[in-house]
Design a protein around this motif. Sequence first.
Motif, PDB file in Angstrom:
ATOM      1  N   GLY A   1      33.890  78.295  41.154  1.00 27.80           N
ATOM      2  CA  GLY A   1      33.882  79.064  39.891  1.00 27.80           C
ATOM      3  C   GLY A   1      32.424  78.656  39.122  1.00 27.80           C
ATOM      4  N   THR A   2      32.063  77.530  39.362  1.00 29.13           N
ATOM      5  CA  THR A   2      30.973  76.491  38.673  1.00 29.13           C
ATOM      6  C   THR A   2      29.623  76.962  39.286  1.00 29.13           C
ATOM      7  OG1 THR A   2      32.387  75.024  37.770  1.00 29.13           O
ATOM      8  CG2 THR A   2      29.862  74.640  37.749  1.00 29.13           C
ATOM      9  N   PRO A   3      28.586  77.671  38.660  1.00 31.49           N
ATOM     10  CA  PRO A   3      27.307  77.694  39.452  1.00 31.49           C
ATOM     11  C   PRO A   3      26.899  76.577  39.955  1.00 31.49           C
ATOM     12  CG  PRO A   3      27.276  78.924  37.247  1.00 31.49           C
ATOM     13  CD  PRO A   3      28.492  78.137  37.167  1.00 31.49           C
ATOM     14  N   LYS A   4      26.440  76.767  41.228  1.00 31.81           N
ATOM     15  CA  LYS A   4      26.008  75.630  42.029  1.00 31.81           C
ATOM     16  C   LYS A   4      24.519  76.162  42.541  1.00 31.81           C
ATOM     17  CE  LYS A   4      26.685  72.454  46.191  1.00 31.81           C
ATOM     18  NZ  LYS A   4      26.310  71.247  45.340  1.00 31.81           N
ATOM     19  N   VAL A   5      23.287  75.331  42.344  1.00 26.17           N
ATOM     20  CA  VAL A   5      22.321  75.591  42.787  1.00 26.17           C
ATOM     21  C   VAL A   5      21.792  74.923  44.030  1.00 26.17           C
ATOM     22  CG1 VAL A   5      19.792  75.666  42.212  1.00 26.17           C
ATOM     23  CG2 VAL A   5      21.471  75.927  40.452  1.00 26.17           C
ATOM     24  N   LEU A   6      21.470  75.733  44.973  1.00 19.02           N
ATOM     25  CA  LEU A   6      20.942  75.311  46.312  1.00 19.02           C
ATOM     26  C   LEU A   6      19.384  75.206  46.332  1.00 19.02           C
ATOM     27  CD1 LEU A   6      23.122  77.814  48.652  1.00 19.02           C
ATOM     28  CD2 LEU A   6      23.557  75.121  48.070  1.00 19.02           C
ATOM     29  N   GLY A   7      18.999  74.501  47.426  1.00 15.97           N
ATOM     30  CA  GLY A   7      17.568  74.649  47.617  1.00 15.97           C
ATOM     31  C   GLY A   7      17.183  73.374  47.815  1.00 15.97           C
ATOM     32  N   TYR A   8      16.648  72.877  49.021  1.00 12.26           N
ATOM     33  CA  TYR A   8      16.260  71.473  49.199  1.00 12.26           C
ATOM     34  C   TYR A   8      14.805  71.257  49.994  1.00 12.26           C
ATOM     35  CZ  TYR A   8      21.237  71.606  48.933  1.00 12.26           C
ATOM     36  OH  TYR A   8      22.261  71.799  48.285  1.00 12.26           O
ATOM     37  N   ASP A   9      13.861  72.104  49.349  1.00  2.48           N
ATOM     38  CA  ASP A   9      12.535  72.051  49.403  1.00  2.48           C
ATOM     39  C   ASP A   9      11.777  72.606  48.369  1.00  2.48           C
ATOM     40  OD1 ASP A   9      11.483  70.835  51.942  1.00  2.48           O
ATOM     41  OD2 ASP A   9      11.891  72.649  53.156  1.00  2.48           O
ATOM     42  N   ALA A  10      10.655  72.081  47.819  1.00  2.78           N
ATOM     43  CA  ALA A  10      10.164  72.588  46.603  1.00  2.78           C
ATOM     44  C   ALA A  10       8.567  71.974  46.546  1.00  2.78           C
ATOM     45  CB  ALA A  10      10.797  72.392  45.411  1.00  2.78           C
ATOM     46  N   ALA A  11       7.616  72.801  45.849  1.00  4.76           N
ATOM     47  CA  ALA A  11       6.141  72.326  45.755  1.00  4.76           C
ATOM     48  C   ALA A  11       6.088  72.719  43.965  1.00  4.76           C
ATOM     49  CB  ALA A  11       5.302  72.974  46.478  1.00  4.76           C
ATOM     50  N   GLY A  12       5.879  72.075  43.172  1.00  5.81           N
ATOM     51  CA  GLY A  12       5.519  72.266  41.700  1.00  5.81           C
ATOM     52  C   GLY A  12       4.455  71.313  41.086  1.00  5.81           C
ATOM     53  N   ILE A  13       4.801  71.501  39.706  1.00 13.46           N
ATOM     54  CA  ILE A  13       3.843  70.592  38.657  1.00 13.46           C
ATOM     55  C   ILE A  13       4.752  69.814  37.965  1.00 13.46           C
ATOM     56  CG2 ILE A  13       2.389  70.803  37.054  1.00 13.46           C
ATOM     57  CD1 ILE A  13       0.963  71.856  39.355  1.00 13.46           C
ATOM     58  N   VAL A  14       4.396  68.432  37.749  1.00 16.44           N
ATOM     59  CA  VAL A  14       5.238  67.317  37.099  1.00 16.44           C
ATOM     60  C   VAL A  14       5.041  67.903  35.673  1.00 16.44           C
ATOM     61  CG1 VAL A  14       5.391  65.024  36.298  1.00 16.44           C
ATOM     62  CG2 VAL A  14       5.050  65.916  38.810  1.00 16.44           C
ATOM     63  N   ARG A  15       6.212  68.038  34.949  1.00 16.28           N
ATOM     64  CA  ARG A  15       5.937  68.236  33.381  1.00 16.28           C
ATOM     65  C   ARG A  15       6.186  67.217  32.408  1.00 16.28           C
ATOM     66  NH1 ARG A  15       2.349  71.659  33.778  1.00 16.28           N
ATOM     67  NH2 ARG A  15       2.646  73.635  34.430  1.00 16.28           N
ATOM     68  N   ALA A  16       7.277  66.044  33.068  1.00 18.76           N
ATOM     69  CA  ALA A  16       7.429  64.917  32.114  1.00 18.76           C
ATOM     70  C   ALA A  16       8.004  63.972  33.337  1.00 18.76           C
ATOM     71  CB  ALA A  16       8.514  65.364  31.270  1.00 18.76           C
ATOM     72  N   VAL A  17       8.064  62.780  32.791  1.00 20.29           N
ATOM     73  CA  VAL A  17       8.285  61.580  33.686  1.00 20.29           C
ATOM     74  C   VAL A  17       9.160  60.671  32.994  1.00 20.29           C
ATOM     75  CG1 VAL A  17       6.326  61.867  35.069  1.00 20.29           C
ATOM     76  CG2 VAL A  17       6.401  60.109  33.226  1.00 20.29           C
ATOM     77  N   GLY A  18       9.992  60.012  33.617  1.00 18.36           N
ATOM     78  CA  GLY A  18      10.943  58.838  33.297  1.00 18.36           C
ATOM     79  C   GLY A  18       9.857  57.768  33.083  1.00 18.36           C
ATOM     80  N   LEU A  19      10.742  56.728  32.176  1.00 16.87           N
ATOM     81  CA  LEU A  19       9.839  55.528  32.064  1.00 16.87           C
ATOM     82  C   LEU A  19       9.714  54.551  33.159  1.00 16.87           C
ATOM     83  CD1 LEU A  19      11.824  54.468  28.538  1.00 16.87           C
ATOM     84  CD2 LEU A  19       9.455  55.433  28.846  1.00 16.87           C
ATOM     85  N   GLY A  20      10.587  54.796  34.137  1.00 17.73           N
ATOM     86  CA  GLY A  20      10.316  53.962  35.281  1.00 17.73           C
ATOM     87  C   GLY A  20       9.331  54.562  36.335  1.00 17.73           C
ATOM     88  N   VAL A  21       8.920  55.636  35.962  1.00 13.73           N
ATOM     89  CA  VAL A  21       7.722  56.219  37.129  1.00 13.73           C
ATOM     90  C   VAL A  21       6.489  55.688  37.183  1.00 13.73           C
ATOM     91  CG1 VAL A  21       6.630  58.379  37.492  1.00 13.73           C
ATOM     92  CG2 VAL A  21       8.916  58.752  36.908  1.00 13.73           C
ATOM     93  N   ARG A  22       6.081  55.312  38.446  1.00 11.21           N
ATOM     94  CA  ARG A  22       4.896  54.823  38.798  1.00 11.21           C
ATOM     95  C   ARG A  22       4.082  55.455  39.358  1.00 11.21           C
ATOM     96  NH1 ARG A  22       5.373  51.177  42.494  1.00 11.21           N
ATOM     97  NH2 ARG A  22       7.400  51.859  43.133  1.00 11.21           N
ATOM     98  N   HIS A  23       4.278  56.503  40.312  1.00 12.78           N
ATOM     99  CA  HIS A  23       3.561  57.015  41.347  1.00 12.78           C
ATOM    100  C   HIS A  23       2.776  58.361  40.523  1.00 12.78           C
ATOM    101  CE1 HIS A  23       4.418  54.370  44.305  1.00 12.78           C
ATOM    102  NE2 HIS A  23       5.669  54.798  44.304  1.00 12.78           N
ATOM    103  N   PHE A  24       3.279  58.974  39.599  1.00 10.60           N
ATOM    104  CA  PHE A  24       2.907  60.264  39.257  1.00 10.60           C
ATOM    105  C   PHE A  24       2.945  60.555  37.558  1.00 10.60           C
ATOM    106  CE2 PHE A  24       5.427  60.850  43.274  1.00 10.60           C
ATOM    107  CZ  PHE A  24       4.226  61.678  43.955  1.00 10.60           C
ATOM    108  N   ARG A  25       2.202  61.362  37.172  1.00 10.89           N
ATOM    109  CA  ARG A  25       1.967  61.658  35.730  1.00 10.89           C
ATOM    110  C   ARG A  25       2.116  63.165  35.454  1.00 10.89           C
ATOM    111  NH1 ARG A  25      -4.175  59.597  34.718  1.00 10.89           N
ATOM    112  NH2 ARG A  25      -5.016  61.141  36.144  1.00 10.89           N
ATOM    113  N   PRO A  26       2.131  63.685  34.300  1.00 15.15           N
ATOM    114  CA  PRO A  26       2.296  65.126  33.984  1.00 15.15           C
ATOM    115  C   PRO A  26       1.207  65.622  34.488  1.00 15.15           C
ATOM    116  CG  PRO A  26       3.469  63.705  32.004  1.00 15.15           C
ATOM    117  CD  PRO A  26       2.757  62.878  33.068  1.00 15.15           C
ATOM    118  N   GLY A  27       1.614  66.885  34.768  1.00 16.78           N
ATOM    119  CA  GLY A  27       0.013  67.711  35.492  1.00 16.78           C
ATOM    120  C   GLY A  27      -0.168  67.345  36.821  1.00 16.78           C
ATOM    121  N   ASP A  28       0.454  66.586  37.406  1.00 18.04           N
ATOM    122  CA  ASP A  28       0.402  66.349  38.913  1.00 18.04           C
ATOM    123  C   ASP A  28       1.152  67.466  39.896  1.00 18.04           C
ATOM    124  OD1 ASP A  28      -1.026  64.032  38.647  1.00 18.04           O
ATOM    125  OD2 ASP A  28       0.461  62.768  39.101  1.00 18.04           O
ATOM    126  N   ALA A  29       0.404  67.828  41.114  1.00 14.87           N
ATOM    127  CA  ALA A  29       1.126  68.717  41.853  1.00 14.87           C
ATOM    128  C   ALA A  29       1.847  67.978  43.003  1.00 14.87           C
ATOM    129  CB  ALA A  29       0.208  69.700  42.531  1.00 14.87           C
TER     130      ALA A  29
END
Length: 339
Positions: free
Chosen positions: A58-86
């Motif tokens: 009964g709880t909504p579960k989201v599927l999907g295990y492939d994606a392409a998109g744009i980074v909008r925000a990053v955690g403090l430990g992120v080293r490889h990407f920044r906002p705006g990266d595809a």
Amino acid sequence: MKAVAYTKSLPITEFESLEDVTLPDPPEPRGHDLLVEVRAVSVNPVDTKVRMRADPGGTPKVLGYDAAGIVRAVGLGVRHFRPGDAVFYAGDISRPGTNSALHLVDERIVGPKPRRLSFAEAAAVPLTAITAWEAMFDRLRIPRHTRERDDAVLIIGGAGGVGSIAVQLARRLTGLRVLATAGRPETREWVHQMGAHDVLDHGGDLVAQVKGLGVRVPYVFVTTQTEAHWNAVCEIVAPQGGVCLIDDPKQAPDVRMLKTKAASLHWEFMFVRPMNATPDMEEQHRLLAEVSRMLDEGSLRTTLGEHFGAINAANLRRAHAALESGKSRGKVVLEGFGT
């Protein structure tokens, strides 16, 4: 945010098997997480398996295990990407899926989107590329850049999403003769286009077909229908060779059949690194970066088979049905959530 989810396991012919929903936005990313605006997704057999086997009660579960998109925000430990990266990636089966407008994902399993590909073309690649790469180079340990044309790798199910990438990687990165199976004329042509040296009929006598080629087969990668092909696989694989499986046979294969050849059996499950936060989890980032480079230079091509339109429940139901039919060629993709 817009998303497509399910609340109970139902046949894909049922309207409620997948529904359009509105969910809260994900929290701000922490640690290694990226917050990604999803532009395109593709559908894999794992989506259909989870939908039928993991009832969310009964709880909504989201599927999907492939994606392409744009980074909008990053955690403090992120080293490889920044906002705006595809970016493009396959995600983590133990976290919410990619069929949502916004998605949190660990950067260590994310690669830079190939510049020359559209978001839809890029979304077709990650899960199958990771699966094929890990199966052949991490599990079977096929040597790269060798010149062993007298030896061959046999890929059973060469026209599917994983098979389509596996054929290309084997042809581009090894010196092996690449054998792959297909059935219908259109899928046989597809496998030839992917780069197979020889296309075999998986509805016929595989043992006889391989013997007719006069090659040694130390590596067999079975992407589908293990039960139907197991006896042939055990006869085909060379002494001290290896077999890798990725499907879910209803009955466990009789591994004793490999004993007299001292052949090894491997399972590939591409979610094992992110699910278990293994010490080598970042290998998926590195291999996706190499796959991205190959796609940009044209030595690898997207396996996009069909574009099913916008990301919504109706189109995802069609996509699940196409995969469940067992007759899809390449990858089914969807793009954009609309206004």
